[in-house]
Design a protein around this motif. Structure first.
Motif, PDB file in Angstrom:
ATOM      1  N   ALA A 198       0.831  -1.210   0.000  1.00  0.00           N
ATOM      2  CA  ALA A 198       0.000   0.000   0.000  1.00  0.00           C
ATOM      3  C   ALA A 198       0.861   1.254   0.000  1.00  0.00           C
ATOM      4  N   GLU A 199       1.962   1.211   0.739  1.00  0.00           N
ATOM      5  CA  GLU A 199       2.872   2.360   0.793  1.00  0.00           C
ATOM      6  C   GLU A 199       3.537   2.603  -0.549  1.00  0.00           C
ATOM      7  N   MET A 200       3.728   1.532  -1.339  1.00  0.00           N
ATOM      8  CA  MET A 200       4.303   1.679  -2.687  1.00  0.00           C
ATOM      9  C   MET A 200       3.232   1.996  -3.724  1.00  0.00           C
ATOM     10  N   GLY A 201       1.982   1.626  -3.416  1.00  0.00           N
ATOM     11  CA  GLY A 201       0.909   1.841  -4.365  1.00  0.00           C
ATOM     12  C   GLY A 201       0.904   0.856  -5.516  1.00  0.00           C
ATOM     13  N   VAL A 202       1.293  -0.397  -5.241  1.00  0.00           N
ATOM     14  CA  VAL A 202       1.283  -1.432  -6.270  1.00  0.00           C
ATOM     15  C   VAL A 202       0.498  -2.646  -5.783  1.00  0.00           C
ATOM     16  N   LEU A 203       0.004  -3.439  -6.725  1.00  0.00           N
ATOM     17  CA  LEU A 203      -0.728  -4.662  -6.417  1.00  0.00           C
ATOM     18  C   LEU A 203       0.249  -5.806  -6.173  1.00  0.00           C
ATOM     19  N   PRO A 204      -0.182  -6.861  -5.450  1.00  0.00           N
ATOM     20  CA  PRO A 204       0.719  -7.990  -5.192  1.00  0.00           C
ATOM     21  C   PRO A 204       1.335  -8.583  -6.450  1.00  0.00           C
ATOM     22  N   GLN A 205       0.530  -8.722  -7.493  1.00  0.00           N
ATOM     23  CA  GLN A 205       1.037  -9.333  -8.727  1.00  0.00           C
ATOM     24  C   GLN A 205       2.003  -8.418  -9.485  1.00  0.00           C
ATOM     25  N   GLN A 206       2.136  -7.175  -9.024  1.00  0.00           N
ATOM     26  CA  GLN A 206       3.068  -6.238  -9.650  1.00  0.00           C
ATOM     27  C   GLN A 206       4.361  -6.081  -8.844  1.00  0.00           C
ATOM     28  N   ALA A 207       4.509  -6.882  -7.787  1.00  0.00           N
ATOM     29  CA  ALA A 207       5.654  -6.710  -6.893  1.00  0.00           C
ATOM     30  C   ALA A 207       6.437  -8.007  -6.744  1.00  0.00           C
ATOM     31  N   VAL A 208       7.709  -7.860  -6.395  1.00  0.00           N
ATOM     32  CA  VAL A 208       8.560  -9.009  -6.110  1.00  0.00           C
ATOM     33  C   VAL A 208       9.293  -8.750  -4.801  1.00  0.00           C
ATOM     34  N   MET A 209       9.358  -9.774  -3.952  1.00  0.00           N
ATOM     35  CA  MET A 209      10.087  -9.702  -2.688  1.00  0.00           C
ATOM     36  C   MET A 209      11.422 -10.391  -2.862  1.00  0.00           C
ATOM     37  N   ILE A 210      12.487  -9.756  -2.383  1.00  0.00           N
ATOM     38  CA  ILE A 210      13.828 -10.334  -2.453  1.00  0.00           C
ATOM     39  C   ILE A 210      14.364 -10.476  -1.037  1.00  0.00           C
ATOM     40  N   GLY A 211      14.677 -11.710  -0.639  1.00  0.00           N
ATOM     41  CA  GLY A 211      15.142 -11.942   0.723  1.00  0.00           C
ATOM     42  C   GLY A 211      15.985 -13.192   0.828  1.00  0.00           C
ATOM     43  N   ASP A 212      16.541 -13.421   2.028  1.00  0.00           N
ATOM     44  CA  ASP A 212      17.380 -14.604   2.250  1.00  0.00           C
ATOM     45  C   ASP A 212      16.667 -15.673   3.058  1.00  0.00           C
ATOM     46  N   ASP A 213      15.462 -15.372   3.553  1.00  0.00           N
ATOM     47  CA  ASP A 213      14.723 -16.305   4.410  1.00  0.00           C
ATOM     48  C   ASP A 213      13.610 -16.970   3.611  1.00  0.00           C
ATOM     49  N   ILE A 214      13.711 -18.289   3.434  1.00  0.00           N
ATOM     50  CA  ILE A 214      12.752 -19.015   2.607  1.00  0.00           C
ATOM     51  C   ILE A 214      11.349 -19.007   3.193  1.00  0.00           C
ATOM     52  N   VAL A 215      11.229 -18.887   4.519  1.00  0.00           N
ATOM     53  CA  VAL A 215       9.918 -18.896   5.178  1.00  0.00           C
ATOM     54  C   VAL A 215       9.362 -17.487   5.303  1.00  0.00           C
ATOM     55  N   ASN A 216      10.088 -16.597   5.965  1.00  0.00           N
ATOM     56  CA  ASN A 216       9.556 -15.280   6.293  1.00  0.00           C
ATOM     57  C   ASN A 216       9.555 -14.314   5.119  1.00  0.00           C
ATOM     58  N   ASP A 217      10.543 -14.401   4.242  1.00  0.00           N
ATOM     59  CA  ASP A 217      10.597 -13.521   3.072  1.00  0.00           C
ATOM     60  C   ASP A 217       9.848 -14.136   1.889  1.00  0.00           C
ATOM     61  N   VAL A 218      10.341 -15.262   1.419  1.00  0.00           N
ATOM     62  CA  VAL A 218       9.776 -15.891   0.223  1.00  0.00           C
ATOM     63  C   VAL A 218       8.363 -16.424   0.487  1.00  0.00           C
TER      64      VAL A 218
END
Length: 254
Positions: A198-218
């Motif tokens: 919401a703070e970025m103003g984008v929909l989930p399908q328009q975003a990608v998360m990049i992280g090192d934690d397979i559970v909490n990030d991915v």
């Protein structure tokens, strides 16, 4: 380039283990190429949000440290658990007993903490003593309806001198002792990711998360409808494959 990348309008970046490894005399060590990656994402025109479970410092102090390490980052770009928890506490009229790192306490300065009716637990580091855990236990067990709010639920994270137990291990101890389920504020909770989107103003399908934690990030991002990428830095290189094998619900690297 995969076709789905063309639909991406926003990037959520984890910090610890992705941009830098915390700890040491200088407060941490940047991961090779990470500062340049942040600059290139910003230059590309993509919207960027730093999405972290950091609870050992206020956002202001945390951002100041990252700026000192060479990162182009501002407080306004960071989504973190403590401010979100404060909003929840105010909305529900909760008075917290804090089991958090000393450097995080200023985040809760405006809250009434007399006669607590809930416990807030974060990554307290050296404050995770038997005496402090037992005090939090006594507060919870004395309530008719215990309320435990956890600033994340990570199992462990990486610092420059090795792996460290995260807040999730201590959260589970209090859950078990008090027969209560913690309310998680932070990754992988869906409302936390939704707030960042919401703070970025984008929909989930328009975003990608990049992280090192397979559970909490991915995993958390995928449950919110986002794509997610796991980097091979941070905790990944220190046994994250074991976590991956234990994951449920189709959590996989995309």
């Amino acid at each position: 380039m995969a076709a789905w990348w063309r639909a991406v309008r926003g990037v959520l970046l984890d910090i610890s283990g992705v941009l830098y490894d915390s700890g040491g005399d200088g407060g941490g060590t940047p991961i090779a190429g990470s500062a340049e990656a942040v600059r290139r994402i910003k230059a590309s025109g993509l919207k960027l949000r730093f999405c972290t479970n950091e609870t050992q410092a206020t956002r202001e102090k945390f951002v100041e440290k990252l700026q000192g390490l060479g990162f182009d980052i501002s407080v306004a770009e960071v989504t973190a658990p403590a401010p979100a928890a404060c909003r929840i506490l105010k909305e529900r009229g909760l008075r917290p007993h804090l089991l958090v790192h000393n450097d995080l306490v200023p985040e809760f300065a405006e809250l009434d903490k007399a006669n607590p009716n809930c416990v807030v637990i974060g990554d307290a580091a050296e404050n995770f003593t038997y005496a402090n855990l037992n005090e939090a236990f006594r507060v919870l067990i004395g309530m008719e309806k215990p309320v435990l709010i956890s600033l994340g639920r990570g199992r462990y994270y990486k610092e420059t001198d090795g792996l460290k137990l995260d807040v999730g291990a201590y959260m589970k101890a209090l859950e078990y002792a008090c027969d209560v389920e913690a309310e998680v504020v932070g990754k992988p909770a869906k409302p936390f990711f939704e707030s960042a989107l919401a703070e970025m103003g984008v929909l989930p399908q328009q975003a990608v998360m990049i992280g090192d934690d397979i559970v909490n990030d991915v995993g958390g991002a995928q449950q919110c409808g986002m794509r997610a990428v796991q980097v091979r830095t941070g905790k990944y290189s220190d046994g994250a494959s074991l976590q991956q094998n234990r994951c449920r619900g189709g959590m996989r690297i995309k």
